[in-house]
Write an enzyme that holds these catalytic residues in place. Structure first.
Site, short mmCIF file in Angstrom:
data_model
loop_
_atom_site.label_atom_id
_atom_site.label_comp_id
_atom_site.label_asym_id
_atom_site.label_seq_id
_atom_site.Cartn_x
_atom_site.Cartn_y
_atom_site.Cartn_z
N HIS A 72 63.77 16.41 50.52
CA HIS A 72 63.68 15.02 50.98
C HIS A 72 64.09 14.09 49.84
O HIS A 72 63.64 14.26 48.71
CB HIS A 72 62.25 14.66 51.38
CG HIS A 72 61.84 15.22 52.69
ND1 HIS A 72 60.82 14.70 53.44
CD2 HIS A 72 62.32 16.25 53.41
CE1 HIS A 72 60.68 15.40 54.56
NE2 HIS A 72 61.58 16.35 54.55
N TYR A 201 54.54 6.80 56.24
CA TYR A 201 53.18 6.35 55.91
C TYR A 201 52.95 5.01 56.60
O TYR A 201 53.67 4.05 56.33
CB TYR A 201 53.04 6.16 54.40
CG TYR A 201 53.05 7.44 53.60
CD1 TYR A 201 54.23 8.10 53.30
CD2 TYR A 201 51.85 7.98 53.12
CE1 TYR A 201 54.24 9.28 52.55
CE2 TYR A 201 51.84 9.15 52.38
CZ TYR A 201 53.03 9.79 52.10
OH TYR A 201 53.03 10.96 51.37
N PRO A 293 44.65 12.42 49.17
CA PRO A 293 45.97 13.02 49.38
C PRO A 293 47.12 12.03 49.62
O PRO A 293 48.26 12.45 49.76
CB PRO A 293 45.77 13.92 50.61
CG PRO A 293 44.54 13.44 51.27
CD PRO A 293 43.71 12.76 50.25
N LYS A 297 49.54 14.39 45.42
CA LYS A 297 49.52 14.79 44.01
C LYS A 297 48.66 16.01 43.68
O LYS A 297 48.82 16.62 42.62
CB LYS A 297 49.00 13.61 43.14
CG LYS A 297 49.97 12.46 43.04
CD LYS A 297 51.06 12.76 42.03
CE LYS A 297 52.29 11.92 42.24
NZ LYS A 297 53.31 12.52 43.11
N TYR A 385 55.99 9.06 42.99
CA TYR A 385 55.95 9.99 44.12
C TYR A 385 56.67 11.29 43.78
O TYR A 385 56.17 12.38 44.06
CB TYR A 385 56.55 9.34 45.37
CG TYR A 385 56.19 10.06 46.65
CD1 TYR A 385 55.02 9.76 47.33
CD2 TYR A 385 57.00 11.06 47.16
CE1 TYR A 385 54.67 10.43 48.50
CE2 TYR A 385 56.67 11.73 48.32
CZ TYR A 385 55.50 11.42 48.99
OH TYR A 385 55.14 12.09 50.13
#
Ligand code: FAD
Length: 392
Positions: A72, A201, A293, A297, A385
């Site tokens: 991704h 998200y 979560p 990480k 990220y």
């Protein structure tokens, strides 16, 4: 039994440490409380940072991850019924993530371990650690009905948040930093083709939602819920209806439905213990720290810890150099606290808090608008990220 390093726990941290040490010729024994099936079927993390991908490659266990994992280069933030893409790769100097289930990583590591022939004791009970502040620590357990004693040079506590290693450290030797969030995640695994290539998200007035996937055929979805949520009150219909509400967009994008294979509630917590070492015991992964979560990480931190610990132990055995062992806790904690902040920040930006006020809602919206419209804002999301480079 005599070994150089006794490793407690066969999660990602313990198995990877065992394999990295094996490749350097360091003898080790892994002791695990559950059976192999439990370890291989436990659905948890799924996002692998670039540093984790590189570490699995270097350890020679990345082949299936590259074949079956989903690379991704972006994620989407959804608010006010619109999706906004964060270009992870463009904003992080070419880094990316791979979506590949933690249980698949664990399967690959167990297969590699079995091939080495080194001991991996599943279903060990009454596991205990002894003489950690001496130069001859040991681990005892019961395995196959017999009492086992493992004498070793070092103990690696890779036994997760509820393990026995951290509690074996004297209370006065530890400082604990803890935050419990007033919500949890209700997660489902569904046999449904992912309707988007990238993770989404969502911040919605009913609460947070996350669209993600584990493969081309399996969708993983989460809903913010109460910490004490009774999963029995969530029929499949209610779950899908709430997911559609929170993930609905003006452009008509929708999640695909399919049979729900698994559902569960995960509490949300931030936790760090300092230091991550006591005498000959070194903690790694969830035994030393927990993150909510939202920033993906947890497993990546576990990998970063054991990468560091393996290098420190290799330096000790290869050249009698203990500099890295002495610096282990401080080195890891720098990365841990970066991830703690990021995970807390993402959680705060995306969830509804019971004490939310109209003012706080507007502030959240403004922050989301900023990180999705400003290159500087997007870079903060992206760089963290995909994960900052490992401090080798
Ligand atoms: C539902 C859920 C979703 C998650 N999603 C994500 C995500 O999307 N991204 C992410 O990065 N992280 C996520 N995490 C966190 C991530 O899964 C953990 O950070 C990761 O598992 C840490 O690996 P570990 O090896 O340190 O610990 P664990 O995976 O907990 O492994 C510890 C092992 O030690 C064993 N053990 C425990 N006690 C003993 C004992 N006394 N004796 C012997 N063995 C023992 C356990 O059985 C276990 O096998 C999630 C966690 C949960 C619960």
């Amino acid at each position: 039994m005599r070994t150089q390093v006794a490793i407690i726990g066969a999660g990602p941290a313990g198995l990877l440490l065992g394999h990295l040490l094996h490749r350097a010729g360091i003898d080790n024994v892994i002791v695990e409380r559950h059976d192999r099936r439990y370890a291989e079927e436990r659905i948890r993390a799924g996002v692998l940072e670039q540093g984790t991908i590189d570490t699995l490659d270097e350890a020679g266990v990345g082949e299936r991850m590259h074949r079956e994992g989903l690379p991704h280069e972006g994620i989407e933030l959804l608010f006010d019924r619109k999706r906004h893409r964060i270009d992870l790769t463009a904003l992080s100097g070419g880094r990316a993530i791979v979506v590949y289930g933690q249980h698949e990583v664990v399967k690959d590591l167990i297969a590699a371990r079995v091939e080495t022939g080194r001991p991996l004791l599943f279903e060990a009970s009454d596991v205990a650690v002894h003489d950690l502040d001496s130069d001859h620590p040991s681990v005892t357990c019961v395995h196959d009905g017999a009492a086992v004693k493992i004498e070793c040079d070092y103990v690696a506590g890779c036994d997760g948040f509820h393990g026995i290693c951290r509690p074996a450290m004297p209370a006065g030797a530890l400082k604990v930093f803890d935050r419990i969030y007033p919500f949890a995640w209700l997660g489902i695994l569904a046999e449904a083709r992912p309707s988007s290539h990238e993770l989404v998200y969502a911040n919605h007035e009913n609460g947070f939602a996350l669209f993600s996937m584990r493969s081309e055929k399996i969708t993983r979805l989460y809903l913010q819920c109460e910490p004490e949520e009774d999963i029995n009150e969530w029929s499949d219909d209610r779950i899908w209806s709430e997911l559609h509400t929170r993930l609905e967009t003006d452009d008509g994008w929708k999640v695909n439905e399919g049979p729900i294979m698994q559902k569960g509630v995960t509490p949300m917590r931030s936790f760090v213990c300092e230091p991550m070492q006591y005498g000959r015991l070194f903690l790694a992964g969830d035994s030393a720290h927990i993150v909510p979560p939202t920033g993906a990480k947890g497993m990546n931190l576990a990998v970063a810890d054991v990468r560091m610990l393996s290098k420190a132990l290799i330096a000790h055995y290869a050249s009698n150099d203990d500099t890295r062992l002495a610096a282990y806790s401080d080195t890891c904690l720098k990365r841990v606290w970066r991830a703690e902040h990021y995970s807390w920040w993402m959680t705060s930006m995306l969830h509804r808090f019971p004490e939310s006020t109209p003012f706080m809602d507007r502030v959240q919206r403004s922050e989301l608008a900023y990180v999705t419209s400003s290159e500087a804002g997007g870079r903060v999301v992206a760089e963290n990220y995909v994960g900052l480079p490992f401090a080798d």
